[in-house]
Design a protein around this motif. Structure first.
Motif, PDB file in Angstrom:
ATOM      1  N   LEU A  89      -7.543   5.560  -6.489  1.00  0.00           N
ATOM      2  CA  LEU A  89      -7.374   4.445  -7.411  1.00  0.00           C
ATOM      3  C   LEU A  89      -7.485   4.932  -8.855  1.00  0.00           C
ATOM      4  O   LEU A  89      -6.679   4.544  -9.715  1.00  0.00           O
ATOM      5  CB  LEU A  89      -8.431   3.378  -7.133  1.00  0.00           C
ATOM      6  N   ARG A  90      -8.457   5.776  -9.123  1.00  0.00           N
ATOM      7  CA  ARG A  90      -8.631   6.289 -10.484  1.00  0.00           C
ATOM      8  C   ARG A  90      -7.422   7.111 -10.925  1.00  0.00           C
ATOM      9  O   ARG A  90      -6.989   7.031 -12.083  1.00  0.00           O
ATOM     10  CB  ARG A  90      -9.908   7.132 -10.563  1.00  0.00           C
ATOM     11  N   GLU A  91      -6.881   7.918 -10.020  1.00  0.00           N
ATOM     12  CA  GLU A  91      -5.710   8.719 -10.364  1.00  0.00           C
ATOM     13  C   GLU A  91      -4.500   7.827 -10.655  1.00  0.00           C
ATOM     14  O   GLU A  91      -3.716   8.104 -11.565  1.00  0.00           O
ATOM     15  CB  GLU A  91      -5.385   9.693  -9.221  1.00  0.00           C
ATOM     16  N   ALA A  92      -4.357   6.748  -9.886  1.00  0.00           N
ATOM     17  CA  ALA A  92      -3.264   5.816 -10.120  1.00  0.00           C
ATOM     18  C   ALA A  92      -3.423   5.133 -11.478  1.00  0.00           C
ATOM     19  O   ALA A  92      -2.445   4.943 -12.215  1.00  0.00           O
ATOM     20  CB  ALA A  92      -3.216   4.769  -9.008  1.00  0.00           C
ATOM     21  N   LEU A  93      -4.644   4.781 -11.821  1.00  0.00           N
ATOM     22  CA  LEU A  93      -4.909   4.141 -13.111  1.00  0.00           C
ATOM     23  C   LEU A  93      -4.601   5.084 -14.266  1.00  0.00           C
ATOM     24  O   LEU A  93      -4.130   4.654 -15.325  1.00  0.00           O
ATOM     25  CB  LEU A  93      -6.356   3.671 -13.178  1.00  0.00           C
ATOM     26  N   LYS A  94      -4.838   6.375 -14.070  1.00  0.00           N
ATOM     27  CA  LYS A  94      -4.513   7.363 -15.107  1.00  0.00           C
ATOM     28  C   LYS A  94      -3.011   7.385 -15.375  1.00  0.00           C
ATOM     29  O   LYS A  94      -2.578   7.503 -16.520  1.00  0.00           O
ATOM     30  CB  LYS A  94      -4.991   8.753 -14.680  1.00  0.00           C
ATOM     31  N   VAL A  95      -2.223   7.287 -14.303  1.00  0.00           N
ATOM     32  CA  VAL A  95      -0.764   7.284 -14.454  1.00  0.00           C
ATOM     33  C   VAL A  95      -0.318   6.065 -15.253  1.00  0.00           C
ATOM     34  O   VAL A  95       0.476   6.168 -16.196  1.00  0.00           O
ATOM     35  CB  VAL A  95      -0.072   7.301 -13.071  1.00  0.00           C
ATOM     36  N   LEU A  96      -0.839   4.903 -14.889  1.00  0.00           N
ATOM     37  CA  LEU A  96      -0.457   3.669 -15.586  1.00  0.00           C
ATOM     38  C   LEU A  96      -0.962   3.665 -17.023  1.00  0.00           C
ATOM     39  O   LEU A  96      -0.296   3.128 -17.919  1.00  0.00           O
ATOM     40  CB  LEU A  96      -0.996   2.457 -14.824  1.00  0.00           C
ATOM     41  N   SER A  97      -2.115   4.283 -17.258  1.00  0.00           N
ATOM     42  CA  SER A  97      -2.634   4.381 -18.620  1.00  0.00           C
ATOM     43  C   SER A  97      -1.737   5.269 -19.475  1.00  0.00           C
ATOM     44  O   SER A  97      -1.467   4.957 -20.644  1.00  0.00           O
ATOM     45  CB  SER A  97      -4.059   4.947 -18.590  1.00  0.00           C
ATOM     46  N   VAL A 146      -0.622   8.641  -0.666  1.00  0.00           N
ATOM     47  CA  VAL A 146      -1.523   7.564  -1.069  1.00  0.00           C
ATOM     48  C   VAL A 146      -1.494   7.360  -2.579  1.00  0.00           C
ATOM     49  O   VAL A 146      -1.451   6.223  -3.069  1.00  0.00           O
ATOM     50  CB  VAL A 146      -2.958   7.867  -0.591  1.00  0.00           C
ATOM     51  N   HIS A 147      -1.526   8.453  -3.322  1.00  0.00           N
ATOM     52  CA  HIS A 147      -1.522   8.360  -4.776  1.00  0.00           C
ATOM     53  C   HIS A 147      -0.295   7.601  -5.269  1.00  0.00           C
ATOM     54  O   HIS A 147      -0.397   6.635  -6.025  1.00  0.00           O
ATOM     55  CB  HIS A 147      -1.553   9.776  -5.369  1.00  0.00           C
ATOM     56  N   GLY A 148       0.893   8.027  -4.825  1.00  0.00           N
ATOM     57  CA  GLY A 148       2.125   7.370  -5.257  1.00  0.00           C
ATOM     58  C   GLY A 148       2.208   5.928  -4.822  1.00  0.00           C
ATOM     59  O   GLY A 148       2.648   5.059  -5.585  1.00  0.00           O
ATOM     60  N   GLN A 149       1.776   5.656  -3.593  1.00  0.00           N
ATOM     61  CA  GLN A 149       1.813   4.284  -3.086  1.00  0.00           C
ATOM     62  C   GLN A 149       0.888   3.375  -3.887  1.00  0.00           C
ATOM     63  O   GLN A 149       1.206   2.210  -4.141  1.00  0.00           O
ATOM     64  CB  GLN A 149       1.416   4.273  -1.606  1.00  0.00           C
ATOM     65  N   THR A 150      -0.244   3.913  -4.313  1.00  0.00           N
ATOM     66  CA  THR A 150      -1.190   3.123  -5.096  1.00  0.00           C
ATOM     67  C   THR A 150      -0.612   2.811  -6.474  1.00  0.00           C
ATOM     68  O   THR A 150      -0.723   1.680  -6.963  1.00  0.00           O
ATOM     69  CB  THR A 150      -2.531   3.873  -5.238  1.00  0.00           C
ATOM     70  N   VAL A 151       0.016   3.793  -7.100  1.00  0.00           N
ATOM     71  CA  VAL A 151       0.674   3.571  -8.392  1.00  0.00           C
ATOM     72  C   VAL A 151       1.738   2.488  -8.260  1.00  0.00           C
ATOM     73  O   VAL A 151       1.803   1.547  -9.064  1.00  0.00           O
ATOM     74  CB  VAL A 151       1.315   4.873  -8.919  1.00  0.00           C
ATOM     75  N   GLU A 152       2.584   2.617  -7.236  1.00  0.00           N
ATOM     76  CA  GLU A 152       3.673   1.657  -7.041  1.00  0.00           C
ATOM     77  C   GLU A 152       3.132   0.249  -6.780  1.00  0.00           C
ATOM     78  O   GLU A 152       3.669  -0.736  -7.305  1.00  0.00           O
ATOM     79  CB  GLU A 152       4.561   2.099  -5.864  1.00  0.00           C
ATOM     80  N   ALA A 153       2.074   0.153  -5.991  1.00  0.00           N
ATOM     81  CA  ALA A 153       1.505  -1.152  -5.654  1.00  0.00           C
ATOM     82  C   ALA A 153       0.934  -1.832  -6.894  1.00  0.00           C
ATOM     83  O   ALA A 153       1.174  -3.028  -7.137  1.00  0.00           O
ATOM     84  CB  ALA A 153       0.431  -1.002  -4.580  1.00  0.00           C
ATOM     85  N   LEU A 154       0.182  -1.088  -7.680  1.00  0.00           N
ATOM     86  CA  LEU A 154      -0.412  -1.667  -8.891  1.00  0.00           C
ATOM     87  C   LEU A 154       0.666  -2.040  -9.907  1.00  0.00           C
ATOM     88  O   LEU A 154       0.625  -3.124 -10.501  1.00  0.00           O
ATOM     89  CB  LEU A 154      -1.390  -0.669  -9.518  1.00  0.00           C
ATOM     90  N   ALA A 155       1.633  -1.148 -10.098  1.00  0.00           N
ATOM     91  CA  ALA A 155       2.718  -1.433 -11.044  1.00  0.00           C
ATOM     92  C   ALA A 155       3.500  -2.662 -10.603  1.00  0.00           C
ATOM     93  O   ALA A 155       3.853  -3.515 -11.427  1.00  0.00           O
ATOM     94  CB  ALA A 155       3.651  -0.229 -11.156  1.00  0.00           C
TER      95      ALA A 155
END
Length: 228
Positions: free
Chosen positions: A48-56, A9-18
């Motif tokens: 979602l928060r963890e994905a935002l941390k990656v993008l940040s 889920v974490h990786g998929q969320t990062v990929e989706a947002l990116a």
């Protein structure tokens, strides 16, 4: 986060947002509607928060009091991050990005070939020769791209310079997409230009290696121009 896709889920969320940001669906300066995104992506607030941390961490987004979470201008993105490079190429055939990649290669790769001619071991040269032979015997696009990327990775390794080896990881992401585009649409044999670099390195001729690699990169840029 490595250049390989994160799973779960974490990786998929990062990929989706990116993907949405790089495709322009969420533009530079736009504020992210986090409750709406959480609902659309069907993820927990934690994911979602963890994905935002990656993008940040990659400079793509930022968060400020009173403004919320927003997309940073492209000038703030970590363009040397392998994921950011991959996301840009996956967002579409960006010729401007490929032009910048070619400019970087002109600066780096001929000088690397010169170093390789001075420092390569017999094992390095044998490995480079194997990559050229695999390129020559490739029967499909995927095999051609693999052999091409392997040659450039081995070339950087033959410099015995740790920084250049790291740089090649960045170049390889864009080069892979460039190769798919060019080798899949331009009727041309990549073997002679790569063999010329190999022969110069094997001859321990630094200047010939520099010139051969410069010619290879110039040809790469010309191939892209032909597609336009």
């Amino acid at each position: 986060m490595s250049e390989k896709r994160l799973r779960g889920v974490h990786g998929q969320t990062v990929e989706a947002l990116a993907g949405r940001i790089l495709a322009g669906e969420i533009g530079e300066g736009d504020t992210l509607d986090l409750p709406a995104l959480r609902e659309e992506l069907d993820v927990s607030l934690t994911a979602l928060r963890e994905a935002l941390k990656v993008l940040s961490a990659k400079g793509i987004i930022d968060a400020r009091q009173k403004r919320g979470t927003f997309v940073q201008p492209r000038s703030s993105w970590n363009l040397l991050d392998t994921d950011v490079m991959r996301w840009q190429t996956e967002a579409g055939a960006d010729h401007g990005l490929f032009d910048e990649l070619t400019e970087m290669r002109v600066i780096v790769e001929p000088a690397a070939a010169r170093l390789a001619a001075e420092r390569a071991s017999d094992a390095d040269i044998e490995a480079l020769g194997g990559a050229v032979e695999r390129m020559a015997s490739a029967r499909d696009l995927a095999a051609t791209v693999r052999a091409d990327l392997e040659f450039h990775r081995l070339l950087m390794a033959a410099t015995h310079n740790a920084f250049l080896t790291q740089v090649e990881r960045i170049i390889a992401i864009g080069l892979a997409e460039r190769d798919k585009l060019v080798h899949g649409n331009v009727d041309d044999d990549p073997v002679p230009s790569h063999r010329a670099v190999l022969d110069a390195i094997a001859a321990r001729d630094p200047e010939a290696a520099y010139e051969a690699m410069r010619a290879l990169v110039d040809k790469s840029g010309a191939d892209l121009d032909r597609l336009r």
